[in-house]
Design an enzyme around this catalytic site. Structure first.
Site, PDB file in Angstrom:
ATOM      1  N   HIS A   1      14.765  17.627  24.605  1.00 26.03           N
ATOM      2  CA  HIS A   1      13.920  18.103  23.520  1.00 26.03           C
ATOM      3  C   HIS A   1      12.619  17.320  23.536  1.00 26.03           C
ATOM      4  O   HIS A   1      12.615  16.097  23.662  1.00 26.03           O
ATOM      5  CB  HIS A   1      14.645  17.908  22.176  1.00 26.03           C
ATOM      6  CG  HIS A   1      13.730  18.056  21.013  1.00 26.03           C
ATOM      7  ND1 HIS A   1      13.207  19.264  20.643  1.00 26.03           N
ATOM      8  CD2 HIS A   1      13.217  17.148  20.145  1.00 26.03           C
ATOM      9  CE1 HIS A   1      12.414  19.093  19.594  1.00 26.03           C
ATOM     10  NE2 HIS A   1      12.409  17.821  19.279  1.00 26.03           N
TER      11      HIS A   1
ATOM     12  N   LEU B   1       0.834  -1.206   0.000  1.00 25.12           N
ATOM     13  CA  LEU B   1       0.000   0.000   0.000  1.00 25.12           C
ATOM     14  C   LEU B   1       0.869   1.256   0.000  1.00 25.12           C
ATOM     15  O   LEU B   1       0.557   2.251  -0.656  1.00 25.12           O
ATOM     16  CB  LEU B   1      -0.946  -0.003   1.215  1.00 25.12           C
ATOM     17  CG  LEU B   1      -1.894   1.189   1.302  1.00 25.12           C
ATOM     18  CD1 LEU B   1      -2.789   1.288   0.076  1.00 25.12           C
ATOM     19  CD2 LEU B   1      -2.759   1.112   2.571  1.00 25.12           C
TER      20      LEU B   1
ATOM     21  N   HIS C   1       8.061  20.880   9.936  1.00 22.39           N
ATOM     22  CA  HIS C   1       7.220  19.864   9.298  1.00 22.39           C
ATOM     23  C   HIS C   1       6.790  20.275   7.903  1.00 22.39           C
ATOM     24  O   HIS C   1       6.131  19.518   7.198  1.00 22.39           O
ATOM     25  CB  HIS C   1       6.007  19.543  10.167  1.00 22.39           C
ATOM     26  CG  HIS C   1       6.409  18.914  11.469  1.00 22.39           C
ATOM     27  ND1 HIS C   1       6.398  19.605  12.653  1.00 22.39           N
ATOM     28  CD2 HIS C   1       6.890  17.685  11.753  1.00 22.39           C
ATOM     29  CE1 HIS C   1       6.840  18.811  13.614  1.00 22.39           C
ATOM     30  NE2 HIS C   1       7.144  17.644  13.089  1.00 22.39           N
TER      31      HIS C   1
ATOM     32  N   GLY D   1      19.396  18.529  16.318  1.00 21.95           N
ATOM     33  CA  GLY D   1      20.288  17.367  16.236  1.00 21.95           C
ATOM     34  C   GLY D   1      20.539  16.883  14.826  1.00 21.95           C
ATOM     35  O   GLY D   1      21.668  16.921  14.350  1.00 21.95           O
TER      36      GLY D   1
HETATM   37  N1  GLN Z   1      17.634  14.688  17.874  1.00 25.46           N
HETATM   38  C1  GLN Z   1      16.552  14.215  17.064  1.00 25.46           C
HETATM   39  C2  GLN Z   1      16.659  14.830  15.666  1.00 25.46           C
HETATM   40  O1  GLN Z   1      17.070  15.915  15.557  1.00 25.46           O
HETATM   41  C3  GLN Z   1      15.211  14.556  17.663  1.00 25.46           C
HETATM   42  C4  GLN Z   1      14.070  14.032  16.830  1.00 25.46           C
HETATM   43  C5  GLN Z   1      12.697  14.125  17.476  1.00 25.46           C
HETATM   44  O2  GLN Z   1      12.469  14.905  18.359  1.00 25.46           O
HETATM   45  N2  GLN Z   1      11.761  13.359  17.009  1.00 25.46           N
HETATM   46  O3  GLN Z   1      16.311  14.231  14.689  1.00 25.46           O
HETATM   47 ZN    ZN Z   2      11.324  16.817  17.946  1.00 27.70          ZN
END
Ligand code: GLN
Ligand code: ZN
Length: 774
Positions: free
Chosen positions: A656, A28, A709, A447
């Site tokens: 984070h 899919l 995003h 990161g």
């Molecule tokens: N350190 C990770 C990155 O930068 C954090 C990713 C996340 O918070 N999903 O990809």
């Molecule tokens: Zn994140």
């Protein structure tokens, strides 16, 4: 009562609440992505969907589910079951400009999920306490809700019927649908309950006319008191909706499924509405008490004894014991099923030839779980062989080497309160400022840097042996060099190595820690065409060797600026893996935390002055019942502190968090005790900053100023405005400047431009901010 009371087809003895939709080889995913890219047409995608549905039905029938008795669910969805339900009830927000008079085509359906140049998609968020994401319906006072004849649930039922299978259509139930929906200002989607129930009534009537004998309505919202809707309102809505649906004159029989937890008092409420069957999650939930069962003797109960949300073989003897208890306590019919849809587990263990034989024998994926359901129904005499094998596997697993390791247990057993304490905050702040000498409003990233095609290719070539480890390592070193150069040129203050060596922030660590295994084909749908391959945490966890030190040290050797070491936190490692079910999660988290604590110590010894431990999944594992929150937050916060509190005062610990509605975990964020916390905040225009400040949070905070995003590049002005807004709530000495999350899904072009704007905006704000703040 309905006309079904006399001659109704009884519920099948065995069933599953749902089955993976993505296909054993992610068919899919491929079909969707080639349709989206324009390489194939709508009929191609429809054909692929139809072939997959047929394959699933024939496969489930081959495994032993009755093809003539509504045992096989018709639960297909091209993207997401909540979106599919929305489309089936005509709930298409006007902003998409879709003509929803007839069934919505696959191009428009995709647009709802993915948006387009001018239109933002529906929001995506986590489905209960799983790592599956659904699309949030938008239900305002005026949103159309209407019956659309010939919609997918009916068409797919008829398709199956023509091919010889009488399926059981599955829909998200009306209460859960509205409980998960987003209203407009001042409107509560549940105000539309009567309108929606009327649409379901018509849809059920159409399904009955098509020949459906049973329909499954999934109501996981009823096992939770966690959502936005107050618990009594949700209970009232369930009572009202199902009374109305049960009274409908022409309808299939109704199975209300309550996966992921315990219905508690809502069991009796549902039982009294007149629905014919309820599916109980007996893995997470419990058998209703005798009083409630006494009032429910007319009901069929589907005993969800096989875990749809994890990969371990069922202890068939223990499950049989519970089945027996339920059969003794309940006067009505009792059938056997899974606790949830099998959507959350991979297709079959048979595909995993590279897993150690012994571990493999302890596992059950979707197909093996179907066999377990059948065995439970047949009982220890009828399925003697299956019981014997299961018994052997359960015993073998309990005593196998690595499952329980004394050195790991001794270490966790010896922990004391001081193991989660660091030096006083003011001591830390002074020591870190002296060592790092950072400017006001330090800039950094989360990161990862973009994962280029070259990196993916190198990883694939390394896997097949096409390139040597030396060649691969050089590719990674080169990439780290480029990422450091770029950050230096951009003028960022705290640099990262970019995580080029990581395919995935959890799997990378799982591959290096003892106690984990990784699969080859164990893909599960995360959202739409996206799949993840969760690792399997099967034994006591320890760290045989440093995991990140060499890459971080190499990056640090290329610059005079501080380089931030990057680790994934214990809660996130657990949340995105299949976890063992033979040890409380809090204890598993302690083991992972201690492994990370050793890594922190090694990074520190290698001269790394800033270490970030990511916990993006902190909110995700929050239990569905409010009374369980504190215990969860206690162990999750403690595990983070355990991982990080060995750090010296002069080492700056970052964390984070993302994907969160922070409200319910705001105190926990403070409790983590990190020196600096970065959070997703760009889309919500920094909302979280005043919230955190009001809760007394006083350490460093980096609310994201760039929504990573989307490919959109934020302008310098826009970033400056966000920073100004943050500075209304916190002093400049507390504020950090960073994107919302890691950059691995972005391209270099937009990354460079966005970071350039981020640094320029920060310099502008720095210049303008009062020296008194410094
Ligand atoms: N350190 C990770 C990155 O930068 C954090 C990713 C996340 O918070 N999903 O990809
Ligand atoms: Zn994140």
């Amino acid at each position: 009562m309905t006309q079904h009371t006399h001659d109704a087809q009884p519920f099948p003895a065995t069933t599953v609440l749902g089955y993976p939709r993505i296909g054993p080889r992610r068919e899919l995913k491929r079909a969707l992505e080639s349709f989206w890219s324009g390489a194939t047409t709508e009929p191609d995608l429809a054909g692929a969907g139809s072939a997959l549905r047929r394959r699933t039905r024939e496969h489930l029938s081959g495994l032993g589910l009755d093809p003539h008795a509504a045992a096989i669910p018709s639960d297909f969805s091209y993207y997401d079951q909540v979106l599919s339900t929305a489309v089936a009830v005509g709930a298409v927000p006007e902003r998409f400009g879709i003509d929803a008079e007839g069934p919505v085509g696959l191009a428009d359906y995709s647009r709802l999920a993915r948006g387009d140049a001018g239109t933002a998609p529906l929001e995506l968020t986590k489905w209960f306490d799983t790592n599956y994401h659904y699309l949030v319906p938008e239900i305002g006072a005026q949103t159309p809700l209407r019956h659309i004849p010939g919609s997918a649930p009916v068409a797919e039922f008829l398709e199956a019927k023509e091919q010889g299978t009488l399926t059981r259509p599955v829909l998200v139930g009306p209460v859960t649908f509205l409980a998960l929906a987003k209203g407009e200002e001042d409107t509560d989607p549940l105000d539309r309950l009567d309108d929606l129930v009327e649409v379901y009534r018509q849809l059920l009537s159409e399904l009955a006319a098509a020949g459906a004998t049973w329909v499954q309505l999934d109501e996981p919202a009823l096992v939770s008191d966690n959502g936005a809707v107050p618990a009594p309102r949700l209970t009232g809505a369930a009572e009202r909706a199902y009374r109305q649906l049960a009274q409908a004159s022409a309808r299939p029989q109704l199975l209300v499924a309550a996966p992921y937890g315990d219905l508690r008092e809502r069991f009796a409420v549902l039982a009294a509405t007149g629905v014919e069957a309820i599916a109980l999650d007996l893995v997470k939930g419990s058998i209703p008490d005798d009083g409630a069962l006494a009032q429910a003797s007319h009901l069929t109960l589907v005993a969800g004894l096989v875990d749809g949300h994890n990969v371990w073989r069922t202890d068939l003897d223990a499950a049989t014991e519970r089945l027996h208890q339920l059969r003794t306590a309940h006067q009505g019919r009792v059938c056997v099923g899974t606790s949830t849809s099998l959507l959350h587990v991979p297709h079959t263990v048979a595909d995993e030839q590279a897993l150690p034989e012994r571990l493999r024998s302890w596992l059950a994926f979707a197909d093996e779980k179907v066999a377990e359901v059948l065995a439970l129904s047949a009982g220890p005499d009828g399925a003697a062989e299956a019981f014997a094998v299961a018994r052997g596997a359960v015993a073998d697993r309990a005593g196998a080497p690595g499952v329980r390791r004394d050195e790991v247990r001794h270490r966790t057993g010896a922990l004391t309160a001081s193991d989660t304490e660091r030096a006083q905050v003011d001591v830390r702040v002074a020591a870190q400022q002296e060592r790092l000498g950072l400017p006001l409003l330090p800039t950094t990233t989360i990161g990862s840097f973009p994962q280029t095609g070259e990196l993916r290719r190198a990883r694939a070539q390394r896997r097949t042996g096409e390139i040597t480890q030396e060649v691969y390592d050089q590719v990674i070193r080169d990439e780290i060099g480029r990422v450091i150069d770029l950050q230096t040129e951009l003028g960022l203050d705290v640099l990262v190595h970019g995580e080029p060596e990581r395919n995935d922030m959890v799997q990378y660590f799982a591959e290096l820690l003892d106690g984990f295994a990784v699969t080859e084909h164990g893909w599960v749908q995360s959202y739409g065409s996206r799949c993840t391959r969760p690792s399997i945490l099967w034994g006591d966890v320890s760290r045989p060797a440093p995991m990140t030190v060499e890459w971080t040290r190499y990056a640090a050797s290329l610059t005079d600026k501080p380089v931030k070491g990057m680790l994934t936190g214990p809660v996130t490692i657990l949340a995105w893996s299949f976890v063992r079910d033979d040890l409380p999660l809090g204890q598993v988290a302690e083991q992972v935390a201690l492994a990370l604590r050793d890594e922190v110590a090694d990074l520190e010894a290698a001269g790394i002055g800033v270490i970030q431990v990511d916990e993006p999944a902190l909110r995700e594992l929050l239990p569905l019942r409010a009374e369980d929150h504190q215990a969860y937050l206690d162990w999750s916060v403690r595990s983070f502190r355990l991982a990080t509190s060995g750090a010296a005062p002069y080492t700056q610990v970052h964390t984070h968090l993302c994907y969160s509605e922070f409200g319910e975990v705001i105190d926990a964020i403070d409790g983590l005790g990190a020196d600096v916390t970065s959070l997703e905040a760009a889309r919500s225009a920094m909302e979280v900053v005043p919230e955190l400040a009001a809760s007394g949070f006083s350490r460093g905070i980096g609310p994201g100023v760039w929504d990573i995003h989307s490919p959109r590049v934020p302008s310098q002005e826009e970033i400056a405005q966000l920073l100004d807004r943050a500075l209304d709530a916190v002093p400049a000495t507390q504020l950090w400047v960073n994107p919302d999350c890691g950059l691995k899904t972005r391209r270099y072009a937009e990354t460079e431009e966005s970071l350039r704007n981020l640094v320029a905006a920060t310099r502008g704000v720095r210049a303008g901010s009062s020296p008194l703040n410094r």
